[in-house]
Design an enzyme around this catalytic site. Structure first.
Site, PDB file in Angstrom:
ATOM      1  N   LYS A 211       6.645  73.798  35.526  1.00  0.00           N
ATOM      2  CA  LYS A 211       7.991  73.239  35.481  1.00  0.00           C
ATOM      3  C   LYS A 211       8.061  71.940  36.311  1.00  0.00           C
ATOM      4  CE  LYS A 211       9.805  76.284  32.774  1.00  0.00           C
ATOM      5  NZ  LYS A 211       8.549  76.840  32.296  1.00  0.00           N
TER       6      LYS A 211
HETATM    7  C1  PLP Z   1      13.447  77.882  28.295  1.00  0.00           C
HETATM    8  C2  PLP Z   1      12.813  78.816  29.273  1.00  0.00           C
HETATM    9  N1  PLP Z   1      13.514  79.874  29.731  1.00  0.00           N
HETATM   10  C3  PLP Z   1      12.997  80.742  30.607  1.00  0.00           C
HETATM   11  C4  PLP Z   1      11.701  80.588  31.079  1.00  0.00           C
HETATM   12  C5  PLP Z   1      11.143  81.624  32.002  1.00  0.00           C
HETATM   13  O1  PLP Z   1      10.717  81.117  33.230  1.00  0.00           O
HETATM   14  P1  PLP Z   1       9.567  81.876  34.052  1.00  0.00           P
HETATM   15  O2  PLP Z   1       8.257  81.479  33.479  1.00  0.00           O
HETATM   16  O3  PLP Z   1       9.755  81.341  35.443  1.00  0.00           O
HETATM   17  O4  PLP Z   1       9.848  83.315  33.973  1.00  0.00           O
HETATM   18  C6  PLP Z   1      10.930  79.529  30.633  1.00  0.00           C
HETATM   19  C7  PLP Z   1       9.537  79.361  31.087  1.00  0.00           C
HETATM   20  O5  PLP Z   1       8.732  78.680  30.490  1.00  0.00           O
HETATM   21  C8  PLP Z   1      11.494  78.612  29.702  1.00  0.00           C
HETATM   22  O6  PLP Z   1      10.785  77.594  29.214  1.00  0.00           O
END
Ligand code: PLP
Length: 430
Positions: A211
């Protein structure tokens, strides 16, 4: 820009752990070094790795609390609750907003699997609808999908940019629905001057390894509603009320889970959020140069950005006239070893409905409730022609923080050449 360049050089020469071999995708990990180490070492010196309790031993070091305060101040939300991931941030937000068994949550066909995982995990039903040329929820499709069980609209601000929040807010207000922003991919982006994730009833962020800013694994819920925040606070820590100094004596007004972040992760996040504006400035500069090269080709169009000033510029998303031209470009980039960093989401297993067979066949380990099961099986028969027509022509190029101007020009040249070759092979004249 001179300040920016000297800042990068300074980072690179002094401290930085740079990972040039990784293909960039929202790259907080690209500029990572001394600042993160210092914050982590402060936690290691006390040995208190947990965010709650051990007040005397932690010597005043509360990295999670500090990061929550930094999130509120940088993004302009009244409250922030850290979580163990973006997925758990969504789950926490949905629970705190009251979503549960049989409630329908409208979300887009283009997102990451975590968005529907979170909805399913609280017993609710994900209702997937088409996107438009903003690559996010089509407000007209949202309107069409609203039924008696609809409780929430969940726009996903994909690839660094935003959904049309004016239109979605108006729908939610009119129909009395909750608006939850999945801003996991758009940290630092804004809409009409307000940070994404702070405009709806709640927002979710992810600080996973790919991210814009990262702490390896972590997330946050932002909200301006005190009662939603208090529910998030308890929910992420087994329902603790966190009212007294003695953790063992905390009451549990409701059932929660362990979605806590650790102090080590929060420490890294703290160092990263302080660099966010520098990351965004680099992204915007690199994005602008690459776009200026690609826009010379009239057959290339770009994703519509509802508020261009608020784009965090983590990706440049561009479109070709037809699916077959887009596929030919992908092949050409592949043959030149230049595909890494360019994402053709239409064929991607994680981001687009077309490949989510596990969702469409309701392939869960444990039984779903009946509303969920029948909705998922119906999804398998649903057409997403509008989304397909957009996604099949779209390629997103991830913007690296580490590119030199020459590298951007070279990347632009390779993409332009690939497009021209694909167009001419398909007998489209330039
Ligand atoms: C649009 C979106 N929502 C939620 C998430 C979930 O995040 P995490 O990987 O920290 O659980 C991601 C992760 O890539 C994402 O791209």
């Amino acid at each position: 820009m001179a300040i920016l360049e000297s800042w990068i050089l300074n980072l690179e020469s002094k401290f930085c752990l740079i990972l040039p071999s990784k293909s960039p995708i929202m790259p907080g990990f690209e500029l990572f070094g001394e600042e993160e180490r210092k914050e982590v070492n402060e936690v290691l010196e006390t040995g208190i790795l947990m965010r709650y309790g051990f007040d005397a031993a932690r010597k005043g070091r509360w990295k999670s609390k500090e990061l929550e305060a930094a999130i509120c101040s940088r993004f302009g939300s009244k409250y922030a609750q850290l979580t163990s991931s973006g997925t758990s941030a969504l789950t926490t937000a949905l629970s705190a907003l009251g979503m549960g068994a049989g409630d329908e949550v409208i979300m887009p066909s283009f997102t990451f699997v975590a968005s529907f995982e979170a909805v399913l995990s609280v017993g609710a039903v994900p209702v997937l609808v088409d996107i438009d040329d903003s690559l996010t929820l089509d407000p007209a499709a949202v309107r069409n999908a609203i039924g008696p069980r609809t409780k929430c609209v969940m726009p996903v601000h994909m690839c660094g940019s935003m959904a049309d929040l004016d239109a979605l807010q108006a729908i939610c207000k009119e129909k009395n629905l909750v608006l939850l922003e999945d801003a996991c991919q758009s940290i630092g982006a804004s809409f009409k001057g307000k940070s994404l994730g702070t405009i709806g009833d709640a927002g979710a962020f992810s600080f996973d390894f790919v991210k814009t800013i990262t702490c390896a694994e972590g997330g946050a819920v932002t909200t301006n509603d005190k009662s939603v925040y208090e529910k998030c606070d308890g929910f992420t820590d087994h329902g603790h009320d966190h009212l007294g100094a003695d953790r063992g004596a905390d009451l549990h007004p409701f059932i929660g889970y362990n979605y806590r972040i650790s102090e080590l992760h929060a420490a890294v996040g703290l160092a990263q959020i302080r660099k966010l504006d520098q990351f965004l400035a680099i992204q915007k500069k690199n994005h602008a140069l690459l776009k200026s090269i690609l826009e010379k080709i009239p057959e290339i169009s770009f994703r519509r950005i509802p508020d261009p000033a608020g784009d965090s510029c983590t990706f440049l998303s561009w479109m070709l006239p037809t699916e077959s031209i887009a596929r030919a470009v992908v092949q050409e980039l592949k043959s030149q070893n230049s595909l890494p960093g360019n994402f053709y989401w239409f064929d991607n297993n994680w981001h687009y409905i077309r490949k989510w067979d596990h969702l469409k066949t309701a392939a869960t380990l444990n039984p779903l409730n009946e509303a969920q099961r029948s909705a998922l099986l119906a999804l398998g028969k649903q057409e997403f022609a509008t989304s397909d027509a957009i996604m099949s022509r779209c390629i997103s190029t991830a913007i690296s923080l580490l590119w030199t101007e020459e590298q951007i020009r070279e990347r632009g040249r390779i993409i332009s050449e690939s497009v021209k070759k694909a167009l001419s092979s398909q007998k489209v004249t330039l």
